[in-house]
Design an enzyme around this catalytic site. Structure first.
Site, PDB file in Angstrom:
ATOM      1  N   SER A  22       9.685 -63.956  70.358  1.00 18.22           N
ATOM      2  CA  SER A  22       8.598 -64.503  69.546  1.00 18.22           C
ATOM      3  C   SER A  22       7.702 -65.340  70.447  1.00 18.22           C
ATOM      4  O   SER A  22       8.199 -66.014  71.362  1.00 18.22           O
ATOM      5  CB  SER A  22       9.171 -65.390  68.434  1.00 18.22           C
ATOM      6  OG  SER A  22       8.157 -66.229  67.906  1.00 18.22           O
ATOM      7  N   HIS A  45       6.009 -57.362  71.852  1.00 17.57           N
ATOM      8  CA  HIS A  45       4.700 -56.688  71.731  1.00 17.57           C
ATOM      9  C   HIS A  45       4.640 -55.459  72.633  1.00 17.57           C
ATOM     10  O   HIS A  45       4.113 -54.413  72.256  1.00 17.57           O
ATOM     11  CB  HIS A  45       3.562 -57.616  72.173  1.00 17.57           C
ATOM     12  CG  HIS A  45       3.419 -58.864  71.375  1.00 17.57           C
ATOM     13  ND1 HIS A  45       3.709 -60.105  71.880  1.00 17.57           N
ATOM     14  CD2 HIS A  45       2.996 -59.053  70.109  1.00 17.57           C
ATOM     15  CE1 HIS A  45       3.467 -61.022  70.968  1.00 17.57           C
ATOM     16  NE2 HIS A  45       3.035 -60.419  69.870  1.00 17.57           N
ATOM     17  N   ARG A  50       6.516 -67.962  69.702  1.00 15.99           N
ATOM     18  CA  ARG A  50       6.815 -69.383  69.428  1.00 15.99           C
ATOM     19  C   ARG A  50       8.085 -69.861  70.125  1.00 15.99           C
ATOM     20  O   ARG A  50       8.365 -71.067  70.115  1.00 15.99           O
ATOM     21  CB  ARG A  50       6.906 -69.604  67.921  1.00 15.99           C
ATOM     22  CG  ARG A  50       5.547 -69.400  67.248  1.00 15.99           C
ATOM     23  CD  ARG A  50       5.518 -69.724  65.784  1.00 15.99           C
ATOM     24  NE  ARG A  50       4.162 -69.835  65.292  1.00 15.99           N
ATOM     25  CZ  ARG A  50       3.552 -68.919  64.532  1.00 15.99           C
ATOM     26  NH1 ARG A  50       4.179 -67.824  64.181  1.00 15.99           N
ATOM     27  NH2 ARG A  50       2.308 -69.106  64.133  1.00 15.99           N
TER      28      ARG A  50
END
Ligand code: PAF
Length: 289
Positions: A185, A37, A187
């Site tokens: 990620s 990000h 996750r």
């Protein structure tokens, strides 16, 4: 870092910025920010005067058995990271700000959402398109930055923006990887130590596909077969899909060519991970750490 919580305030702030001649970029996220990000925030910082980072865990894009409840949330940490990476403002609306009690509209991109992730996550891209359309309407940025790691998402959003004549440029940022190649990620935090080690095989398999193509192999089925063998050799992995498709249409190809997208979704233990490479896609990956 200033955090705006209401749609009305965000609209007002964005309008003031535009009137003052500021080029505004939006980086839409669901929080749990990581280096992937932050690289998108840095790209936005390069391209715009004002960088808005939205943080909204969008219930509409999670299936009933998915991880909406346990999705990591830490607004203070995310706001601090976004600021460090060059964000100017965080837009973090409550659910009721985005979906009123009478909310009744869905944005649906038809063909591009049928395959890959769309085939296994019914309604997922309707949720993504709907919230992204809303965020773009609220902030009205000149550009919005999305990660190449979610290649289908980027393609679907580009289609939506073109089809609905939305006045915004969509910019794709390269996938950021851990030193062993695992794509960053939110996750990844769910992985056990064994699963984390096995998860690097997604990237190994994609790189195998890339190198087979580079040495002249064109047969997509053969290349995908070799990649499959590599992933299946790991104890904790289960392939959901592994495909060679045209990067623009996401339709299967039988012959590999420059521009072919090799894309996969794999369950590593209970965690579903996705990754992709574009054949001969120069500069699509950066390694962090
Ligand atoms: O990629 C994501 O994090 C989400 O799908 C997005 C684009 C922020 C929409 O909720």
């Amino acid at each position: 870092m200033e955090v705006v919580r209401s749609v009305a305030e965000m609209r007002k702030r964005a309008a003031e910025l535009r009137e003052a001649g500021s080029v505004v970029a939006l980086v839409p996220t669901m929080g749990a920010l990581h280096e992937g990000h932050l690289s998108l925030v840095r790209i936005a910082r390069e391209l715009a005067d004002t960088v808005v980072v939205s943080i909204f865990v969008n219930p509409a894009q999670f299936g009933p058995s998915e991880d909406l409840e346990r999705y990591p949330r830490d607004l203070d940490r995310d706001a601090a990271l976004a600021a460090e990476a060059g964000g100017d403002l965080v837009f973090a609306p409550a659910i009721g700000e985005i979906y009123s009690a009478r909310y009744d509209t869905v944005v649906h991109v038809q063909r591009l959402t049928r395959r890959l992730c769309g085939a296994f996550r019914p309604g997922h891209f309707d949720g993504v398109c709907t919230v992204v359309a809303k965020l773009l309407n609220i902030v009205r940025p000149s550009l919005a930055v999305f990660g190449q790691k979610d290649a289908q998402q980027a393609a679907v959003i580009e289609r939506m923006v073109a089809d609905l004549d939305m006045d915004v440029e969509i910019v794709r940022g390269p996938t950021v990887r851990e030193p062993d190649g695992l794509a960053m990620s939110s996750r990844n935090v769910y992985l056990s130590i064994e699963e984390r080690a096995d998860a690097a095989v997604l990237h190994e398999a994609l790189e195998l596909g890339r190198s087979l193509h580079a040495t002249g192999e064109k047969d997509a089925a053969k290349v995908v077969g070799s990649m499959r063998e590599l992933i299946e050799a790991k104890e904790t992995t289960e392939i959901q899909y592994l495909v060679a498709v045209d990067a623009a249409t996401l339709e299967d190809v039988s012959e590999l060519a420059d521009g072919t997208l090799l894309a996969t979704a794999v369950h590593v233990g209970a965690t579903r991970l996705i990754d992709n490479v574009v054949l001969d896609g120069a500069g699509e990956t950066t390694v962090h750490g």
